[in-house]
Design a protein around this motif. Structure first.
Motif, PDB file in Angstrom:
ATOM      1  N   ASP A  31       0.837  -1.195   0.000  1.00 24.34           N
ATOM      2  CA  ASP A  31       0.000   0.000   0.000  1.00 24.34           C
ATOM      3  C   ASP A  31       0.875   1.249   0.000  1.00 24.34           C
ATOM      4  OD1 ASP A  31       0.950   0.357   2.596  1.00 24.34           O
ATOM      5  OD2 ASP A  31      -0.914  -0.306   3.558  1.00 24.34           O
ATOM      6  N   ARG A 172     -10.732  -2.311  -0.913  1.00 25.09           N
ATOM      7  CA  ARG A 172     -10.484  -0.893  -0.635  1.00 25.09           C
ATOM      8  C   ARG A 172      -9.865  -0.157  -1.823  1.00 25.09           C
ATOM      9  NH1 ARG A 172      -6.858  -1.529   4.319  1.00 25.09           N
ATOM     10  NH2 ARG A 172      -6.554   0.717   4.033  1.00 25.09           N
ATOM     11  N   ALA A 174     -10.401   1.835  -5.329  1.00 22.86           N
ATOM     12  CA  ALA A 174     -11.487   2.590  -5.953  1.00 22.86           C
ATOM     13  C   ALA A 174     -11.939   1.949  -7.246  1.00 22.86           C
ATOM     14  CB  ALA A 174     -11.054   4.037  -6.203  1.00 22.86           C
ATOM     15  N   GLN A 196      -3.123   2.287  -3.993  1.00 22.45           N
ATOM     16  CA  GLN A 196      -3.675   3.376  -3.188  1.00 22.45           C
ATOM     17  C   GLN A 196      -5.039   2.935  -2.652  1.00 22.45           C
ATOM     18  OE1 GLN A 196      -1.736   5.932  -2.454  1.00 22.45           O
ATOM     19  NE2 GLN A 196      -0.172   5.039  -3.815  1.00 22.45           N
ATOM     20  N   LYS A 198      -8.401   2.909  -0.093  1.00 18.81           N
ATOM     21  CA  LYS A 198      -9.301   3.741   0.691  1.00 18.81           C
ATOM     22  C   LYS A 198      -9.287   3.277   2.155  1.00 18.81           C
ATOM     23  CE  LYS A 198     -12.770   2.614  -1.843  1.00 18.81           C
ATOM     24  NZ  LYS A 198     -14.160   2.510  -2.349  1.00 18.81           N
ATOM     25  N   PRO A 199      -9.726   4.124   3.094  1.00 18.07           N
ATOM     26  CA  PRO A 199      -9.775   3.702   4.503  1.00 18.07           C
ATOM     27  C   PRO A 199     -10.693   2.494   4.688  1.00 18.07           C
ATOM     28  CG  PRO A 199     -10.013   6.080   4.311  1.00 18.07           C
ATOM     29  CD  PRO A 199     -10.102   5.543   2.922  1.00 18.07           C
ATOM     30  N   ASP A 200     -10.385   1.677   5.675  1.00 21.82           N
ATOM     31  CA  ASP A 200     -11.195   0.506   6.005  1.00 21.82           C
ATOM     32  C   ASP A 200     -12.398   0.966   6.830  1.00 21.82           C
ATOM     33  OD1 ASP A 200     -12.258  -1.926   6.682  1.00 21.82           O
ATOM     34  OD2 ASP A 200     -10.364  -2.811   7.334  1.00 21.82           O
ATOM     35  N   ARG A 201     -13.599   0.841   6.259  1.00 17.55           N
ATOM     36  CA  ARG A 201     -14.818   1.329   6.911  1.00 17.55           C
ATOM     37  C   ARG A 201     -15.626   0.211   7.568  1.00 17.55           C
ATOM     38  NH1 ARG A 201     -13.534   6.555   7.419  1.00 17.55           N
ATOM     39  NH2 ARG A 201     -13.265   7.637   5.415  1.00 17.55           N
TER      40      ARG A 201
END
Length: 214
Positions: A31, A172, A174, A196, A198-201
């Motif tokens: 990452d 994660r 996009a 790249q 995304k945050p882990d939601r």
């Protein structure tokens, strides 16, 4: 209530990338912070030949246990059967609204283990209509040449010589990452990618949380 997720968009990973020569690939993923990427599905889709048929290996399981799905990410070839055992002490209501496979296992009792065939490639998002935090992904690929990364963030793929579309998916990312390459006779070629993410939601349940629901 059921939740629907937006469809993943396709993006070009390396336009005009030079051919890769080798009998196989070692794909290494990190990452933006340099950490290995786990739960990424890497696949090689043949461009010049039809993929092989699904093998008769034991079907994978997506288990409901501790009011969670395990594993979080599963990858199978289109046409494969997946088993859904409920190893909890409570009822579940397993479902998917995803286009490749819409289904429901309503009021799914402890000890049940239903089988479902996934014959269309694409992303299948799994949920539980009783426990909203339960979430898992099933990636159905149109090829037998695929693998999922573990904690080291790497996979090894082998395939006959020819042209392929390399696909990299992660929950994660996009967009699905793709690139065309060629495999020839020879050794293993390493490929390194930085993703790249995304945050882990995901909703995290506290350790030892009391069972809820029915």
């Amino acid at each position: 209530m059921p939740r629907s997720l937006p469809l993943l968009l396709f993006a070009l990973l390396a336009a005009g990338a030079p051919p890769v020569r080798g009998a196989g690939l070692q794909v290494n993923l990190i990452d933006g912070k340099g950490a290995p990427v786990e739960d990424a599905v890497v696949s090689l889709v043949p461009l010049d030949a039809a993929p092989l048929a699904v093998t008769s290996a034991p079907p994978p399981e997506i288990v409901q246990q501790g009011e969670q799905f395990t594993p979080f990410v599963t990858a199978v070839q289109a046409g494969s059967t997946v088993v859904f055992p409920n190893r909890d002490k409570v009822l579940h209501h397993v479902y998917s609204l995803s286009k490749p496979k819409k289904f429901e296992l309503p009021l799914y009792s402890p000890g049940q283990a239903e089988r479902i065939v996934f014959d269309q490639p694409g992303l299948v998002t799994l949920g539980c209509n009783i426990h909203d935090w339960m979430l898992a992904y099933l990636v159905v690929v149109p090829t037998p040449y695929f693998a999922k990364t573990g904690s080291p963030g790497s996979v090894a793929l082998t395939a006959p010589p020819g042209r392929y579309r390399l696909e990299i998916w992660h929950p994660r990312l996009a967009a699905l990452l793709t690139s065309e390459l060629s495999l020839g006779e020879g050794g293993v070629t390493p490929l390194d990618f930085t993703l790249q993410l995304k945050p882990d939601r995901r909703i995290r349940r506290a350790p030892g949380a009391k069972a809820t629901g029915y």
